[in-house]
Write a protein that holds these residues in place. Structure first.
Motif, PDB file in Angstrom:
ATOM      1  N   UNK A  41      -4.829   3.189   6.421  1.00 29.94           N
ATOM      2  CA  UNK A  41      -4.398   3.551   7.570  1.00 29.94           C
ATOM      3  C   UNK A  41      -3.522   2.219   8.248  1.00 29.94           C
ATOM      4  N   UNK A  42      -3.968   1.130   8.047  1.00 31.78           N
ATOM      5  CA  UNK A  42      -3.508  -0.071   8.481  1.00 31.78           C
ATOM      6  C   UNK A  42      -1.889  -0.092   7.698  1.00 31.78           C
ATOM      7  N   UNK A  43      -1.918  -0.073   6.516  1.00 31.66           N
ATOM      8  CA  UNK A  43      -0.725   0.036   5.807  1.00 31.66           C
ATOM      9  C   UNK A  43       0.301   1.049   6.136  1.00 31.66           C
ATOM     10  N   UNK A  44      -0.183   2.142   6.544  1.00 29.95           N
ATOM     11  CA  UNK A  44       0.604   3.147   7.098  1.00 29.95           C
ATOM     12  C   UNK A  44       1.038   2.669   8.325  1.00 29.95           C
ATOM     13  N   UNK A  45       0.390   2.209   9.392  1.00 30.84           N
ATOM     14  CA  UNK A  45       0.773   1.769  10.600  1.00 30.84           C
ATOM     15  C   UNK A  45       1.785   0.425  10.694  1.00 30.84           C
ATOM     16  N   UNK A  47      -8.083  10.955   3.535  1.00 29.77           N
ATOM     17  CA  UNK A  47      -7.082  11.090   4.679  1.00 29.77           C
ATOM     18  C   UNK A  47      -6.369  12.274   4.878  1.00 29.77           C
ATOM     19  N   UNK A  48      -5.942  12.872   3.476  1.00 28.93           N
ATOM     20  CA  UNK A  48      -5.136  14.108   3.534  1.00 28.93           C
ATOM     21  C   UNK A  48      -6.024  15.129   4.131  1.00 28.93           C
ATOM     22  N   UNK A  49      -7.443  15.080   3.810  1.00 32.58           N
ATOM     23  CA  UNK A  49      -8.152  16.379   4.284  1.00 32.58           C
ATOM     24  C   UNK A  49      -8.420  16.023   5.801  1.00 32.58           C
TER      25      UNK A  49
END
Length: 138
Positions: A127-131, A88-90
């Motif tokens: 990604x879901x957790x971030x959202x 995800x960072x890359x």
């Protein structure tokens, strides 16, 4: 090198990935802050480790192998989580450079024999957790 310190291990992985393509993007830095927050890392310890790496000439191959050694001692799900974060960072700047991709592949396939589908699933999970976390803030 880091004797199983999660702050050091993730900071070292992060260092390898943000410098893999020779340039650090602002979005990679922002994603690093999200990583620290989401994984409940100690920001001072993480940033101290990162600063140590940035201030010295780093043998990236040795650092890679040190990280592999630590990752091999961790549970499979933790290995997948850490490498999913690095993917995800890359990708945070919208493009995964070939050097970043080579690094991802070496970690997940060559060294750790992780399932590609598990890695992709964990990226979606993060990604879901971030959202979800950002919804609560907004």
């Amino acid at each position: 090198m880091n004797s199983m310190n999660p702050n050091a291990t993730i900071a070292q992985l992060y260092y390898l990935f943000i410098y893999a393509d020779g340039k650090v993007d602002d979005k990679e830095v922002e994603m690093g802050k999200i990583l620290i927050n989401m994984e409940e890392l100690n920001p001072k310890l993480f940033n101290d480790e990162l600063e140590k790496l940035e201030l010295k000439v780093v043998d990236r191959e040795r650092l890679f192998m040190d990280c592999v050694g630590v990752l091999r001692k961790l549970e499979n799900k933790v290995q997948i989580r850490y490498i999913a974060w690095m993917c995800l960072i890359a990708n945070s700047d919208g493009f995964m450079d070939s050097e970043e991709w080579k690094l991802v592949y070496r970690f997940y396939h060559t060294e750790l024999s992780l399932s590609h589908s598990s890695l992709l699933a964990e990226q979606k999970n993060i990604k879901r957790q971030i959202l979800e976390k950002n919804k609560g803030v907004a």
